[in-house]
Design a protein around this motif. Structure first.
Motif, PDB file in Angstrom:
ATOM      1  N   GLN A 213      45.127  -1.178  11.402  1.00 29.09           N
ATOM      2  CA  GLN A 213      44.072  -2.006  10.787  1.00 29.09           C
ATOM      3  C   GLN A 213      42.731  -1.270  10.788  1.00 29.09           C
ATOM      4  O   GLN A 213      42.008  -1.269   9.789  1.00 29.09           O
ATOM      5  N   ILE A 214      42.403  -0.661  11.933  1.00 29.61           N
ATOM      6  CA  ILE A 214      41.131   0.062  12.040  1.00 29.61           C
ATOM      7  C   ILE A 214      41.129   1.280  11.127  1.00 29.61           C
ATOM      8  O   ILE A 214      40.121   1.586  10.477  1.00 29.61           O
ATOM      9  N   TYR A 215      42.271   1.968  11.056  1.00 31.69           N
ATOM     10  CA  TYR A 215      42.319   3.147  10.187  1.00 31.69           C
ATOM     11  C   TYR A 215      42.103   2.745   8.730  1.00 31.69           C
ATOM     12  O   TYR A 215      41.373   3.417   7.990  1.00 31.69           O
ATOM     13  N   GLU A 216      42.713   1.654   8.299  1.00 32.20           N
ATOM     14  CA  GLU A 216      42.531   1.195   6.926  1.00 32.20           C
ATOM     15  C   GLU A 216      41.071   0.818   6.668  1.00 32.20           C
ATOM     16  O   GLU A 216      40.540   1.040   5.583  1.00 32.20           O
ATOM     17  N   LYS A 217      40.408   0.248   7.678  1.00 32.72           N
ATOM     18  CA  LYS A 217      38.979  -0.046   7.555  1.00 32.72           C
ATOM     19  C   LYS A 217      38.185   1.243   7.343  1.00 32.72           C
ATOM     20  O   LYS A 217      37.260   1.297   6.542  1.00 32.72           O
ATOM     21  N   SER A 218      38.552   2.267   8.098  1.00 33.35           N
ATOM     22  CA  SER A 218      37.808   3.528   8.033  1.00 33.35           C
ATOM     23  C   SER A 218      37.899   4.168   6.657  1.00 33.35           C
ATOM     24  O   SER A 218      36.970   4.838   6.210  1.00 33.35           O
ATOM     25  N   LEU A 219      39.026   3.958   5.955  1.00 34.61           N
ATOM     26  CA  LEU A 219      39.204   4.564   4.641  1.00 34.61           C
ATOM     27  C   LEU A 219      38.289   3.945   3.588  1.00 34.61           C
ATOM     28  O   LEU A 219      38.034   4.541   2.546  1.00 34.61           O
ATOM     29  N   SER A 220      37.786   2.748   3.854  1.00 37.48           N
ATOM     30  CA  SER A 220      36.920   2.060   2.883  1.00 37.48           C
ATOM     31  C   SER A 220      35.450   2.433   3.061  1.00 37.48           C
ATOM     32  O   SER A 220      34.609   2.020   2.268  1.00 37.48           O
ATOM     33  N   ILE A 221      35.148   3.210   4.106  1.00 33.14           N
ATOM     34  CA  ILE A 221      33.753   3.572   4.370  1.00 33.14           C
ATOM     35  C   ILE A 221      33.339   4.730   3.477  1.00 33.14           C
ATOM     36  O   ILE A 221      34.022   5.747   3.404  1.00 33.14           O
ATOM     37  N   LYS A 222      32.209   4.557   2.804  1.00 35.51           N
ATOM     38  CA  LYS A 222      31.663   5.627   1.981  1.00 35.51           C
ATOM     39  C   LYS A 222      30.632   6.386   2.802  1.00 35.51           C
ATOM     40  O   LYS A 222      29.674   5.813   3.272  1.00 35.51           O
ATOM     41  N   CYS A 223      30.867   7.677   2.948  1.00 36.13           N
ATOM     42  CA  CYS A 223      29.982   8.489   3.794  1.00 36.13           C
ATOM     43  C   CYS A 223      29.982   9.916   3.273  1.00 36.13           C
ATOM     44  O   CYS A 223      30.996  10.387   2.747  1.00 36.13           O
ATOM     45  N   SER A 224      28.840  10.587   3.398  1.00 34.63           N
ATOM     46  CA  SER A 224      28.729  11.957   2.895  1.00 34.63           C
ATOM     47  C   SER A 224      29.409  12.962   3.812  1.00 34.63           C
ATOM     48  O   SER A 224      29.525  14.124   3.485  1.00 34.63           O
ATOM     49  N   LEU A 225      29.849  12.509   4.986  1.00 32.01           N
ATOM     50  CA  LEU A 225      30.467  13.414   5.958  1.00 32.01           C
ATOM     51  C   LEU A 225      31.986  13.315   5.895  1.00 32.01           C
ATOM     52  O   LEU A 225      32.538  12.293   5.483  1.00 32.01           O
ATOM     53  N   PRO A 226      32.700  14.362   6.320  1.00 31.26           N
ATOM     54  CA  PRO A 226      34.152  14.286   6.391  1.00 31.26           C
ATOM     55  C   PRO A 226      34.580  13.217   7.386  1.00 31.26           C
ATOM     56  O   PRO A 226      33.873  12.938   8.346  1.00 31.26           O
ATOM     57  N   LEU A 369      42.194  -3.446 -10.041  1.00 32.45           N
ATOM     58  CA  LEU A 369      41.214  -4.056  -9.132  1.00 32.45           C
ATOM     59  C   LEU A 369      40.360  -3.004  -8.423  1.00 32.45           C
ATOM     60  O   LEU A 369      39.186  -3.244  -8.120  1.00 32.45           O
ATOM     61  N   ASP A 370      40.952  -1.831  -8.161  1.00 31.13           N
ATOM     62  CA  ASP A 370      40.218  -0.751  -7.497  1.00 31.13           C
ATOM     63  C   ASP A 370      39.484   0.149  -8.487  1.00 31.13           C
ATOM     64  O   ASP A 370      38.921   1.184  -8.097  1.00 31.13           O
ATOM     65  N   ASN A 371      39.496  -0.248  -9.787  1.00 27.63           N
ATOM     66  CA  ASN A 371      38.808   0.525 -10.838  1.00 27.63           C
ATOM     67  C   ASN A 371      39.378   1.928 -11.026  1.00 27.63           C
ATOM     68  O   ASN A 371      38.689   2.822 -11.510  1.00 27.63           O
ATOM     69  N   LEU A 372      40.643   2.105 -10.639  1.00 21.78           N
ATOM     70  CA  LEU A 372      41.308   3.370 -10.903  1.00 21.78           C
ATOM     71  C   LEU A 372      41.842   3.400 -12.332  1.00 21.78           C
ATOM     72  O   LEU A 372      42.001   4.464 -12.929  1.00 21.78           O
ATOM     73  N   ILE A 373      42.150   2.204 -12.851  1.00 21.64           N
ATOM     74  CA  ILE A 373      42.611   2.046 -14.233  1.00 21.64           C
ATOM     75  C   ILE A 373      41.716   1.021 -14.919  1.00 21.64           C
ATOM     76  O   ILE A 373      41.440  -0.042 -14.357  1.00 21.64           O
ATOM     77  N   HIS A 374      41.255   1.354 -16.122  1.00 16.41           N
ATOM     78  CA  HIS A 374      40.451   0.423 -16.916  1.00 16.41           C
ATOM     79  C   HIS A 374      41.321  -0.073 -18.072  1.00 16.41           C
ATOM     80  O   HIS A 374      41.559   0.646 -19.032  1.00 16.41           O
ATOM     81  N   GLY A 375      41.805  -1.272 -17.925  1.00 17.93           N
ATOM     82  CA  GLY A 375      42.685  -1.818 -18.951  1.00 17.93           C
ATOM     83  C   GLY A 375      43.207  -3.187 -18.540  1.00 17.93           C
ATOM     84  O   GLY A 375      42.688  -3.809 -17.608  1.00 17.93           O
ATOM     85  N   LYS A 376      44.236  -3.656 -19.254  1.00 22.82           N
ATOM     86  CA  LYS A 376      44.830  -4.966 -18.945  1.00 22.82           C
ATOM     87  C   LYS A 376      46.334  -4.903 -19.165  1.00 22.82           C
ATOM     88  O   LYS A 376      46.850  -4.008 -19.854  1.00 22.82           O
ATOM     89  N   ILE A 377      47.022  -5.851 -18.538  1.00 27.79           N
ATOM     90  CA  ILE A 377      48.485  -5.886 -18.609  1.00 27.79           C
ATOM     91  C   ILE A 377      48.930  -7.008 -19.548  1.00 27.79           C
ATOM     92  O   ILE A 377      48.527  -8.167 -19.389  1.00 27.79           O
TER      93      ILE A 377
END
Length: 419
Positions: A213-226, A369-377
């Motif tokens: 759960q914590i790791y998945e949270k960390s992936l959503s953080i936007k940061c300029s560092l690795p 939903l994640d804006n990886l694809i712009h379109g509709k089904i």
């Protein structure tokens, strides 16, 4: 009146000259002491002490620098009691010298003494530093040193104290406001540092659900560092490798795993340190999975999983992460598949991904939903309709699209001429 002004001027000039001479004496004594350090530590200790005596009650830069050297010498001599007293004295200079000087000095000393195996000493120095930083309201360095103390508690297995550190860090981040992008970036990096500690804690406690759960949270953080989670595993691998400890293989395995989960483009197996462990029994299965993941080869990915099922799924951390990695590679293949199209049949995508239409639709919804694809089904006709204005195409696919449009125009022109 003239006499008074002249007298004052001369007095001020003499005062300035005296201060300059005093500074020059301090500087000369300091550098003389540094030279003595190369020949005799006891003699150098006396020389640096002379700097403090010359300085007197007026704390300044040269006394500050001399104390840094004294602390290092006392550490080498393992005279820890006096070293602690001198370190406390150094901390009183933090309001005298610039913040940059004080932070650099404190960080440098802590790095220097971190080589010590005297963990009680390390904990005590961290605690003294944190208390002083709290008093000076130096929040940034306070957070950084707390993080280091948390890592030390983890290494010592003092998980209750580690939990206390995490709570303090979480409380600080929660109450921290963000005025601009720089604040947001700093908050993001601090969150990642805190999550790194939490993941280490839950890993030690075998709480894999919380860890994930914590790791998945960390992936959503936007940061300029690795992502420090990846960096932590790499540093741990290097340390164990230098010590000849077998845990290096486990750390490398988790480094490869976090690289895939974080969607990093850096090849963890391409460095001189890691390259020699490609065929290690513990590393080889996850390394093979990584190369299939990197090459976006779904068939090879699934084949390797089937062939190495016993070794891969025996590790609960890897087992719990495989579904996310599989989703990542499917999304990568999906995005490559749809690039040249304005619309595309969902069954065709399903065939490419080797999954059923329902799973494909779920994946498409996630991407939209994640804006990886712009379109509709179009669920009735089972078609994905893309908004071509927003599709980000690579040069290759842009060329294909332009060629297709040119052919369409040529075809229309020929048809008109015939008619």
């Amino acid at each position: 009146m003239e006499y008074d002004e002249q007298d004052n001027f001369e007095y001020g000039e003499e005062s300035n000259n005296s201060e300059a001479e005093a500074d020059a004496d301090l500087e000369n004594q300091y550098y003389h002491s540094k030279l003595a350090k190369d020949y005799s530590l006891p003699n150098a200790l006396d020389c640096f002490q002379k700097v403090l005596e010359l300085q007197g009650d007026q704390k300044g830069e040269w006394g500050f620098k001399a104390l840094k050297q004294i602390i290092k010498i006392l550490f080498k001599k393992e005279d820890f009691t006096i070293m602690l007293d001198r370190y406390k004295e150094l901390l009183t200079y933090m309001s005298t010298v610039t913040r940059n000087q004080s932070e650099k000095a404190v960080t440098g000393i802590l790095n220097y003494i971190s080589l010590s195996k005297n963990t009680d000493l390390l904990c005590l120095i961290y605690e003294i530093t944190i208390e002083k930083l709290k008093e000076l309201k130096n929040d940034r360095l306070w957070f950084k040193i707390n993080t280091r103390l948390g890592k030390l508690y983890y290494e010592l297995g003092e998980y209750d104290k580690l939990e206390s550190i995490i709570k303090q860090l979480n409380s600080y981040i929660t109450n921290q406001g963000c005025k601009d992008d720089e604040d947001m970036s700093q908050k993001g990096s601090q969150l990642l540092d805190m999550y790194s500690l939490e993941i280490q804690l839950y890993s030690a406690q075998n709480n894999y659900t919380k860890m994930r759960q914590i790791y998945e949270k960390s992936l959503s953080i936007k940061c300029s560092l690795p992502n420090p989670l990846t960096l932590d595993f790499y540093e741990a691998f290097k340390n164990y490798d230098e010590a000849g400890n077998s845990k290096r293989s486990t750390c490398l395995k988790y480094l490869i795993l976090t690289t895939m989960l974080a969607k990093s483009k850096i090849n963890p197996l391409d460095s001189q340190d890691t390259r020699q462990y490609h065929n290690n029994d513990e590393v080889k299965p996850i390394a093979q999975i990584y190369y299939a993941y990197r090459d976006k080869d779904l068939n090879k990915f699934e084949l390797i999983l089937n062939n190495t099922e016993k070794s891969i799924y025996s590790d609960p951390i890897v087992r719990d992460s495989i579904d996310n990695i599989r989703k990542n590679i499917r999304i990568a293949v999906l995005l490559d598949t749809i690039k040249p199209y304005k619309s595309i049949r969902i069954p065709f995508i399903s065939e490419m991904l080797n999954i059923n239409d329902e799973e494909t639709e779920e994946l498409l919804v996630c991407c939209i939903l994640d804006n990886l694809i712009h379109g509709k089904i179009d669920q009735i006709n089972k078609i994905l309709i893309l908004n071509e204005k927003e599709i980000e195409l690579t040069p290759r696919y842009k060329a294909i699209v332009n060629l297709t449009r040119s052919i369409d125009r040529l075809h229309a022109s020929v048809c008109n001429d015939i008619i």
